[in-house]
Design an enzyme around this catalytic site. Sequence first.
Site, short mmCIF file in Angstrom:
data_model
loop_
_atom_site.label_atom_id
_atom_site.label_comp_id
_atom_site.label_asym_id
_atom_site.label_seq_id
_atom_site.Cartn_x
_atom_site.Cartn_y
_atom_site.Cartn_z
N HIS A 103 0.81 -1.22 0.00
CA HIS A 103 0.00 0.00 0.00
C HIS A 103 0.85 1.27 0.00
O HIS A 103 0.42 2.31 -0.47
CB HIS A 103 -1.01 -0.04 1.15
N GLU A 138 -11.18 -10.75 -5.04
CA GLU A 138 -9.74 -10.67 -4.79
C GLU A 138 -9.22 -11.88 -4.00
O GLU A 138 -8.07 -11.92 -3.61
CB GLU A 138 -9.38 -9.36 -4.09
N ASP A 174 -4.51 -8.28 -4.37
CA ASP A 174 -4.73 -9.38 -3.44
C ASP A 174 -4.94 -10.70 -4.17
O ASP A 174 -4.49 -11.75 -3.70
CB ASP A 174 -5.92 -9.08 -2.52
N CYS A 193 -9.62 -2.90 -10.41
CA CYS A 193 -9.07 -1.73 -9.72
C CYS A 193 -7.75 -2.03 -9.03
O CYS A 193 -7.23 -1.21 -8.30
CB CYS A 193 -10.08 -1.16 -8.72
C1 PEP Z 1 -6.56 -5.12 -4.67
O1 PEP Z 1 -6.39 -5.96 -3.80
O2 PEP Z 1 -6.22 -5.29 -5.86
C2 PEP Z 1 -7.17 -3.82 -4.33
C3 PEP Z 1 -7.51 -2.97 -5.27
O3 PEP Z 1 -7.34 -3.52 -3.04
P1 PEP Z 1 -6.13 -3.13 -2.05
O4 PEP Z 1 -4.91 -2.85 -2.89
O5 PEP Z 1 -6.56 -1.93 -1.29
O6 PEP Z 1 -5.98 -4.33 -1.18
MG MG Z 2 -7.34 -5.79 -1.87
#
Ligand code: PEP
Ligand code: MG
Length: 602
Positions: A201, A443, A467, A514
Site C-alpha cells: 500500500h 480478490e 490481493d 481496480c
Molecule cells: C486489490 O487488492 O487489488 C485492491 C484494489 O485492493 P487493495 O490494494 O486496497 O488491497
Molecule cells: Mg485488496
Amino acid sequence: MSNQGSDVKTSGSVLKGIGVSPGYAIGRAHLLDRRRMKVPKYHVGPTEIANEIKRFEDALDESEAQIKEIKDKLQNAGEEHFFILDAHQLMIRDEMLVDGVRNMITEQEINAEWALKKNIKSIRQLFENIDDEYFRERRADVDFVGDRILRNLMGSAHPNLSQVHGDSIIVAHDLSPADTAFLLRTPVLGFATDVGGKTSHTAIMARSLELPAVVGTDHITEVVGDGDMLIIDGSAGRVLINPSEDELRRYQRLQMAYSARRAQLAMRKDEPACTLDGRRLRIAGNIELHEECGMVLDSGAESVGLYRTEYLYMNRETLPDEDEQYEHYRHVVELCGAEGATIRTLDLGGDKFITPLKLGRELNPVMGLRAIRFCLREPGIFKVQLRALLRASAYGNLRIMVPLISGLSEVRAVKALVAVCREELAAEGRAVAERVPLGIMVELPSAAVIADILAREVDFFAIGTNDLIQYTLAIDRANEHVTYLYRPLHPALLRMLKFIVDSARDAGIRVSMCGEMAGDAFYTAILVGLGLDELSMNAVSIPLIKHVIRSIRADDCRTLLAEVLTMGDAPEIERHVADRVKHLLQGQIPIEVFDPEHHVQT
Ligand code: PEP
Ligand code: MG
C-alpha cells in the site's frame, strides 16, 4: 526481481531496488530511521566542526562518569568482578575510537553521531576479522560503549514526518501506509526504502501522489545521510547517491523529457477511452483520501472506481463518526457527477493498521481478521460506515463495494446489515437513494472460482488483482524478496480473470478492475481482450492508459488473449505479450513512460 544492492560507497554510487512509481526526483535526502536507535546523519560546515568535536568530547566525559558510578556502586556492594567495566573505561579513551571520530568529523565534515556510528562499525569489523574467540567476543563490548556514547550525544528526538520539508526525498527503512498518507499534506519529491513490494500500500500511495519511488533497496538507510544529494529513478528502480555533475545533468534532461511526454499525453486526457474499432471502456480513478478526488478527475478519470476509505481512519486517535464519514462520502459523490463513485467499505488489516482499533497481533495478518471479516465481527463499527454511505447516496450515484469476500454468506450478511441501516434511516426520516448498487471485490481465489454464483447475488464486480495475485501465487505483496513471483500473466491468473469476466457478463452485471494491473500499460491489451467494462487506477496512469486504448483494436486484443490462454508458462506469455504490444502500438508509446521490456522476467 530481488534487491540487488551494489557494493556501496557513500558517494557516486547507485542502489538498485524496485521502481514502484515512475518519474524522476532530484533532491536532498531526509532520513527517517525508526528501526534502530535513530541516529541523525548530516553534513556540517567548516565552522561547526569544532562544536561537533566538543559535543563528542562531552559525551565521552559523561559516559566515563556513568561507568565510574556503576563501578563504585558495585564496589560498595562488595562485588569484585567489575573488570569488564575497567575495559569499557579504557575503551572510551582508546585512541582508535577517539581520534577516529575526531578525524572523521574534520575530514568528512559530518556530525558527531554519524562519525561515531561509522567508526564503531569499522572497529567492530576489526574484531570480527581476528581469528580468536576472545577478541571476537569483544564486539559486544564495542557495541556497548558505542551505544552509551551515542545515547549521551543525542539529546533530542529524531525529526519525524511532520518536520519534513517539501523539497526533500524521504529515505526510510519502511513507510507505513499511514506515513505515506501523511505525505499528501507534506508534499515531498519522492522516497526510497529498504523494504517493500510492488503492490504494497505504500507503493500504491506513492503512485497516487505521483511521487517517484523506489522500494526494496535493502540497505539505503545504511548508506545515505541527511542532506546527501539523491536521484530517484522510479521508472528503472534506481537510486543515485551523490551523483556526479554529468549524471545530474543527464537526469535533469530525462526529467524534462518525461514531463514533456506526460504533458503531451495529458492534452487528450479528457477524451474517452475508445479502441480503434469502437469498444469503449470507462476509466476511473483510485483514491485513498477524499482530497484526491479532484486530482483523479483532473487527470481524466470519468468517476472514482475505488475509494479506499480505511485511510479516513488512519493517523488519528478516535474513529471517524457517522457525520464525519457522511461529509467525506457526500463530497466525493457530488464531485463525481453522473458517473458516480464506488466507495469501498473499511479494508483494514494486512499492511494497514489503525491506531484507535488496538487489534491483537496476528501471526498472519494478511490471512487474519481483516476487511469484511473484521466488519462483520464488529457490526457496531461497520454500521456507522454503512449508515454514512447510505445517507451520502441521496446526493449522487454512490456504489458500495465490499472487500475480501470469500463466499456467499458474507455477501448475504452485508446485505442484511445494509437493510437494517436503511430501515433505521427511514425511521429517522433521513433521505437515502432508492437504489444503492452493492458490489464486491473479487480478490480471493475462492471468490474467483465461484464468480458465477456470486455474480447472481451482487450488482457489480471489481477485480482486486493486488490481493488476487497475492493469494493465488502465495506471495506477500509487501515483501521485496518475492516480488519476482508477482506475475499478473501467470496462466492461473489469466484463467481466473477470464472466468470472472465471463461470469459477470453471463449474469448481466458490470465488471471492473481496480488492482494495480489495471494502471499498467503493459497489460492493457490483455484487459481489453478480456472484455472488462472499467479500469480504475491511480491518477498518474490515466492519460497513458487512455492513450493505449485509443491506439489499439479490441479485435486484436481478443486474438492476443486467445493466444496466451493456450500457453502454459508466465515467462513465455510475458515475452509474447511484449512482442505483440510493441507491434500493436507500433512505437506510439514513448520509452520514457512505458517500456515493455521491464515486464519480461526470466
Ligand atoms: C486489490 O487488492 O487489488 C485492491 C484494489 O485492493 P487493495 O490494494 O486496497 O488491497
Ligand atoms: Mg485488496
